[in-house]
Design an enzyme around this catalytic site. Structure first.
Site, PDB file in Angstrom:
ATOM      1  N   HIS A  16       0.816  -1.217   0.000  1.00 17.04           N
ATOM      2  CA  HIS A  16       0.000   0.000   0.000  1.00 17.04           C
ATOM      3  C   HIS A  16       0.849   1.266   0.000  1.00 17.04           C
ATOM      4  O   HIS A  16       0.346   2.348  -0.284  1.00 17.04           O
ATOM      5  CB  HIS A  16      -0.984  -0.005   1.178  1.00 17.04           C
ATOM      6  CG  HIS A  16      -0.405   0.251   2.517  1.00 17.04           C
ATOM      7  ND1 HIS A  16      -0.194  -0.739   3.449  1.00 17.04           N
ATOM      8  CD2 HIS A  16      -0.011   1.398   3.119  1.00 17.04           C
ATOM      9  CE1 HIS A  16       0.296  -0.214   4.558  1.00 17.04           C
ATOM     10  NE2 HIS A  16       0.417   1.091   4.382  1.00 17.04           N
ATOM     11  N   ASP A  74      -0.048  -7.641   1.314  1.00 18.84           N
ATOM     12  CA  ASP A  74       0.464  -6.271   1.477  1.00 18.84           C
ATOM     13  C   ASP A  74       1.992  -6.308   1.574  1.00 18.84           C
ATOM     14  O   ASP A  74       2.591  -6.069   2.626  1.00 18.84           O
ATOM     15  CB  ASP A  74      -0.158  -5.629   2.719  1.00 18.84           C
ATOM     16  CG  ASP A  74       0.074  -4.118   2.776  1.00 18.84           C
ATOM     17  OD1 ASP A  74       0.540  -3.549   1.768  1.00 18.84           O
ATOM     18  OD2 ASP A  74      -0.221  -3.519   3.824  1.00 18.84           O
ATOM     19  N   SER A 120       4.346   2.086   8.338  1.00 24.05           N
ATOM     20  CA  SER A 120       4.003   1.105   7.307  1.00 24.05           C
ATOM     21  C   SER A 120       5.231   0.730   6.492  1.00 24.05           C
ATOM     22  O   SER A 120       6.025   1.583   6.103  1.00 24.05           O
ATOM     23  CB  SER A 120       2.931   1.664   6.379  1.00 24.05           C
ATOM     24  OG  SER A 120       1.692   1.746   7.033  1.00 24.05           O
TER      25      SER A 120
END
Length: 585
Positions: free
Chosen positions: A392, A442, A541
């Site tokens: 992402h 992901d 992230s």
């Protein structure tokens, strides 16, 4: 060529702006100084640059038919914007047709695979720069040049880092340029030259000028001086070039005394920290209202920069854990339960990393023609040329570009250990749905254009065996928010925390408790407990979850406010993808 320069009116622009008026700050002959032998009047004392040593250095050139001539220096501050001196650009505001910018070159005579040339499309000269060119020693000697199309960033062509507005400048610095190496031999050097110099106070600078020319007016606070004690000085053709300290540009070369380098005369530069707000306000060089609004907000340090990006660009999920566009059974936000005092909501419990503690940790940055590189996500080096991060984090490839910074502890630093590489390509799993949805798969594998040089500060992490299971204590690191509070800001220093793996069934229970929404976890995800109010947060992230030197997880998503509930943090399980990673390296 020299005759052409004179005919084109480059006396002030190309040649350090030597005016007719006998001003103290002008480039006129120094009286009664010790003239050195010709071979000792080299501006840079014979220091030749190495290939890619100054990837931000550019040459401003007048192009006509099949030839080009260098007249000033400059520095790349984004893929499409060059910083230079107003004295180099003022004459071309209304006529950019013949001005080109050469980047990625070591020699002015070369035409190699690393060199790139772009035409200048527009100029912005500081509004207070005087129209009369004779006042070459004026403050406000700063300008921006927009090129079209943007440069392709590579190991040879990279933007320099800008300082903070009002930052102090002292100590040693380095300037570079293709200016004359002697006043007795009026030829530009073929190879880029550089010199290490000391920054001196403006009072000391004025005293030296008085000793050389008999009088001096006070220097403006927006100017800085470098010492000429070793007969080192900038010269014709160096103006507009960068003065850099630890990878941060603190000056734009402006003026000095002539003859160059035959006395102890200092060199004067425009102080970049005095103009950072001006640079940022004019960076886009366009009339796009939304872009201009975004630019001014991005660089208002009273507002957390990435939060503005979230609001204006809609990338909340990429910066955080996937709280935007949630089309899944997973919770998007925490309800108000067990909210702790602000000082206890730190993601990493105040653990600053030590230098070289996590040599595999990298910072993934995003930028485009209008936005300077900004930290977006974390990542991990798994080989000299490959980085792991979250899928992402790559959701905005169509809107900009990415680069990777390794070997740093502090996001704001640029030291001898720092290495920066452009992302050349990347691979996503075939089943990744795209965008910023919370989903399995992901994971992203990034390839850099030029392999990193492996050192104690830059070293890859080990991968687990396919389908390996992890339990017990693990460690996560990153530059994400240290609080879920509304006024949180990114930490400058890399943070880390030791935390325990939470089985997926317990993880699902805690997610339900924290959010009130049930949701099953995919087997390709793993969790760490949030029961000590420890959690990953926005900006983490893509960062690595590690046990005993092996990476088992990639920060993927979680529930906000970060660290304010018992909500666990969720990671992509790397061991589910080990074979996929190896097949795509």
């Amino acid at each position: 060529m020299k005759f052409l320069v004179i005919l084109l009116g480059f006396v002030c622009t190309a040649a350090l702006a030597a005016p007719n008026a006998p001003k103290v700050h002008s480039f006129r002959k120094i009286k009664d100084t010790e003239i050195l032998p010709s071979e000792e009047t080299r501006v840079t004392r014979g220091q030749r640059a190495a290939r890619n040593q100054f990837p931000y250095q550019v040459s401003l050139q007048w192009a006509e038919d099949d030839f080009s001539i260098h007249f000033c220096g400059g520095s790349l501050i984004s893929a499409s914007v060059v910083l230079t001196a107003a004295s180099c650009a003022a004459d071309f505001v209304d006529n950019t047709r013949n001005i080109s910018i050469l980047a990625g070159a070591l020699s002015l005579n070369e035409s190699s695979s690393s060199s790139q040339r772009r035409l200048a499309s527009s100029f912005i000269v500081h509004e207070n720069w005087p129209v009369v060119s004779e006042t070459s020693d004026s403050p406000f000697d700063i300008a921006l040049i927009k090129v079209n199309p943007p440069f392709d960033l590579s190991s040879s062509v990279q933007p320099v880092v800008l300082p903070s507005q009002g930052a102090d400048v002292s100590g040693s610095a380095v300037y570079s340029g293709w200016g004359y190496t002697s006043d007795s031999d009026y030829d530009y050097p073929s190879i880029l030259q550089y010199a290490d110099v000391d920054i001196i106070s403006n009072d000391q600078c004025a005293d030296v000028l008085v000793s050389l020319v008999g009088s001096s007016e006070p220097l403006d606070d927006s100017q800085i001086c470098t010492d000429g004690e070793q007969n080192v000085a900038i010269c014709t053709g160096d103006v507009g070039g960068p003065l850099v300290q630890n990878g941060v540009q603190v000056g734009v070369l402006s003026w000095g005394l002539s003859p160059c380098g035959v006395s102890i005369a200092p060199s004067v530069s425009t102080k970049v920290p005095s103009y950072v707000n001006w640079i940022n306000a004019n960076l886009f060089l366009s009339k796009n209202v939304l872009s201009l609004f975004l630019t001014k907000l991005l660089y208002n340090r009273s507002v957390p920069m990435m939060k503005l990006v979230v609001v204006l660009l809609g990338i909340a999920c990429v910066l955080g854990h996937g709280t935007a566009n949630v089309d899944s059974p997973y919770p998007a936000y925490a309800r108000d339960i067990e909210i702790l005092e602000f000082d206890d909501t730190r993601v990493t419990k105040g653990q600053n990393a030590a230098r070289n503690q996590f040599p595999y940790q990298v910072s993934l940055r995003w930028f485009n023609d209008s936005v300077l590189p900004i930290p977006l996500c974390g990542g991990s080096l798994i080989s000299a040329s490959a980085v792991l991060t979250a899928a992402h984090c790559m959701a905005y490839d169509d809107e900009g570009s990415y680069d990777i910074v390794a070997g740093i502890l502090d996001q704001s630093e640029n030291t001898s250990t720092t290495q920066r590489r452009s992302v050349n390509s990347y691979v996503l799993p075939d089943d990744w749905p795209g965008g910023n949805f919370i989903s399995p798969y992901d994971i992203a594998l990034l390839k850099v254009a030029l392999p990193f040089i492996l050192t104690y500060s830059v070293h890859p992490i080990l991968l687990p065996q396919q389908d390996a299971v992890v339990s017990g204590s693990v460690i996560v690191s990153g530059w994400g928010y240290t609080s879920g509070s509304g006024d949180a800001e990114f930490p400058s220093i890399l943070q880390y925390v030791n935390v325990d793996i939470l089985p997926n069934d317990k993880c699902a229970e805690d997610l339900t408790t924290a959010s009130g929404t049930p949701g099953a976890l995919d087997d390709s995800m793993i969790c760490t407990t949030g029961r000590q109010n420890v959690a990953t947060c926005g900006g983490d992230s893509g960062s690595p979850l590690v046990q005993n030197g092996v990476q088992y997880g990639i920060v993927s998503w979680g529930i906000g406010p970060c660290g304010s509930t018992i909500a666990p943090s969720i990671y992509t399980r790397v061991s589910n993808y080990t074979n996929w990673i190896k097949a795509n390296l």
